[in-house]
Design a protein around this motif. Sequence first.
Motif, short mmCIF file in Angstrom:
data_model
loop_
_atom_site.label_atom_id
_atom_site.label_comp_id
_atom_site.label_asym_id
_atom_site.label_seq_id
_atom_site.Cartn_x
_atom_site.Cartn_y
_atom_site.Cartn_z
N CYS A 1 0.84 -1.21 0.00
CA CYS A 1 0.00 0.00 0.00
C CYS A 1 0.87 1.26 0.00
CB CYS A 1 -0.92 0.00 1.21
SG CYS A 1 -2.31 -1.14 1.09
N SER B 1 2.50 1.72 -3.39
CA SER B 1 1.52 2.18 -4.39
C SER B 1 1.21 3.66 -4.21
CB SER B 1 0.24 1.35 -4.29
OG SER B 1 0.48 -0.01 -4.58
N VAL B 2 1.05 4.08 -2.95
CA VAL B 2 0.78 5.49 -2.68
C VAL B 2 1.94 6.36 -3.15
CG1 VAL B 2 0.52 7.19 -0.83
CG2 VAL B 2 -0.82 5.07 -0.77
N THR C 1 -4.19 -2.51 -4.01
CA THR C 1 -3.41 -1.42 -3.41
C THR C 1 -3.37 -0.21 -4.34
OG1 THR C 1 -1.38 -2.44 -4.29
CG2 THR C 1 -1.98 -2.95 -2.02
N ALA D 1 -4.54 3.50 -3.32
CA ALA D 1 -3.63 4.63 -3.52
C ALA D 1 -4.33 5.75 -4.28
CB ALA D 1 -2.38 4.17 -4.26
N PHE E 1 -6.72 7.47 -1.96
CA PHE E 1 -5.97 8.32 -1.03
C PHE E 1 -5.64 9.67 -1.66
CE2 PHE E 1 -1.81 9.91 0.34
CZ PHE E 1 -2.03 10.11 1.70
N TRP E 2 -5.12 9.64 -2.88
CA TRP E 2 -4.73 10.90 -3.53
C TRP E 2 -5.95 11.70 -3.98
CZ3 TRP E 2 -0.43 12.88 -2.36
CH2 TRP E 2 0.70 12.10 -2.14
#
Length: 642
Positions: free
Chosen positions: A314, A317-318, A368, A372, A375-376
């Motif tokens: 994770c 990937s982020v 993942t 990601a 998240f962004w």
Amino acid sequence: MDWNERDACHSHGHMGDSCHEHGTGHSHGHGGPGFGGFMPSFHGPIIPGPIDPTQQPRKFSHPEDSSSWDIVKATQYGALERCKELIEAGYDVRQPDKENVTLLHWAAINNRADIVKYYISKGAIIDQLGGDLNSTPLHWAIRQGHLSMVIQLMRYGADPSLADGEGYRGLHLAVLFQHMPIAAYLMAKGQEVDYPDINGQTSLMLAAQKIIGPEPTNFLLKCNASVNAVDKVNRNSPLHCAVLAGNVDSANILLEAGASVDLENANGHTPIDLAHQVHSPLLIHMLNVVKTERIRANSACLKVLNKYKVYLQCLISVVVVGAIGAILDMKTESWLLKGVLLACIMAVINLTSRQLATVAVQSLIPSTSLMASVFWMVVTWGLWFLPDDPSATVQMLFTVNITALLYYYLRSCRTDPGIVRATEEEKKKNIVVLAEAGCLDPRIFCTSCMMRKPMRASHCFACNSCVAKQDHHSIWINGCIGARNHPFFVLFLVALNFHCIWMFYGSIMYWSKHCPLHYSEEGVWGTLTNLMGCSPWVLYIFCFAFLNTSWASILLVLQLWQIAFLGLTTAERANLTHRQRKLPQASSLRQNPFNLGVVRNLVNFFQWRCCGLCKPVVLDWTQQFPMGHGREHPMFSGLDAV
């Protein structure tokens, strides 16, 4: 070969070349009396054709009057009345013929249940040895794949642990002839999977050495066969046997099961040494790769990585998704510099994946990457879109949406999908019950999990387990969707679609304020160029939202259609669709016992109660077995691939 042809080959006058002509697949063994040339001696791989172990032989209509037959021929063709007549006239049921074969042998090999019962009542010896291979009637029935006859003989006291003239016991013969239902039944009745033959070889060693292909090696490993047992003569392990036979499929399965590549036989040779001796570059490469991976896996660093692989994946990937977006958002006008930086990131990813990525890690990439991107998106909303739209209502709705998205995603991932579990004793009991009921087939019995399948359950090869009311194996949660987490997955798709819609809304509002566009004058390409120059990051996130919406919306529509209008899972719909293509007269998708109408389907699926107005049916699909042993409805008539 049909049953009539098979029976004709068993008569005294047709035990030689006629079996070759009919192509039984069993004609490459001993040519002497007893088995008459069609019962094999295992000097090489034996791959017999499929035989339905539950099928009963048809009564053979012979042009001759059975009253003129001798007792052997009457036994072979199932003429019970003629057999009774001759026995009552004084024929000794224990007397072997000139080939040292008893009447019970002939009845067993031809699957004549009523004649076997009669002969036993007249004093036939259940475990009498006969024929060139010095086999019992049970051995003959096992070689032919007659499960019902095996069950009958064992009820009368036949001993499957007795060895024939080649040293093979009942379980070894079942494995060598690839009659897995019989092998499962014998093990359920108490035969040890690692019980050796006279030469000290286990069933797994014989399978690896003599059966080219993954089965029955895979089957035996699922029955907890020892991968590092050694025979008493050469001290060879199953992996040694597979390498000597050049059995790549079996060797690969054994390696995955943890077979040792450093184990030495009586001559001090490891499997790698034997691979060099048989001049097999593929096996040499395979064994060396596994040995290197195991040495590397013992390092402390990789142990830590494997322990926290999900979190590390994770994080990676982020970082990767953010780094690519940051490079695109650089203020420099040089696309060459951006291209070089992106190429460097791709090179690092490729190098890392080659050195560290295993199959398990690679399977995490879709899930993942999705997290990601989410998240962004949230970061973009907070840093780019929130300052331009301070509306409390919008912010509250977005917060509720992202909270629901994360909640339902975690519930989808962490909730047991409905994996069907059974103890070893329960598995053995079910095998015996199903076998004796004639129901040991893939529609009811899972040959991968070695247990009875509940209604609507399917075997997932990615999870290597049976899942109750299985829908599919999702790459987005890296797990199965089944009875217990299916509603959470559908709600996750709903939340993800709304989240992407919010990102579309935020992107459009941001561009309207910061990037004046003139679409009618500039066209599509000019608009994209302006957006890229104005805010590459927002365009980058917009593309992620578009990609996620594309698959999530299509999947959501399909899921809701199946749930509401069909009452089926994806696996069931695929099975019925396949049957409809093969059998046009098959029932339609809507005609199934689980379709209760749109409202009832939705109420039962989501367990809606609506303050007591709705009463959903609560079922534990891991325990829902069909009435009796059969599955009579058309949707169960197709075999599951297990």
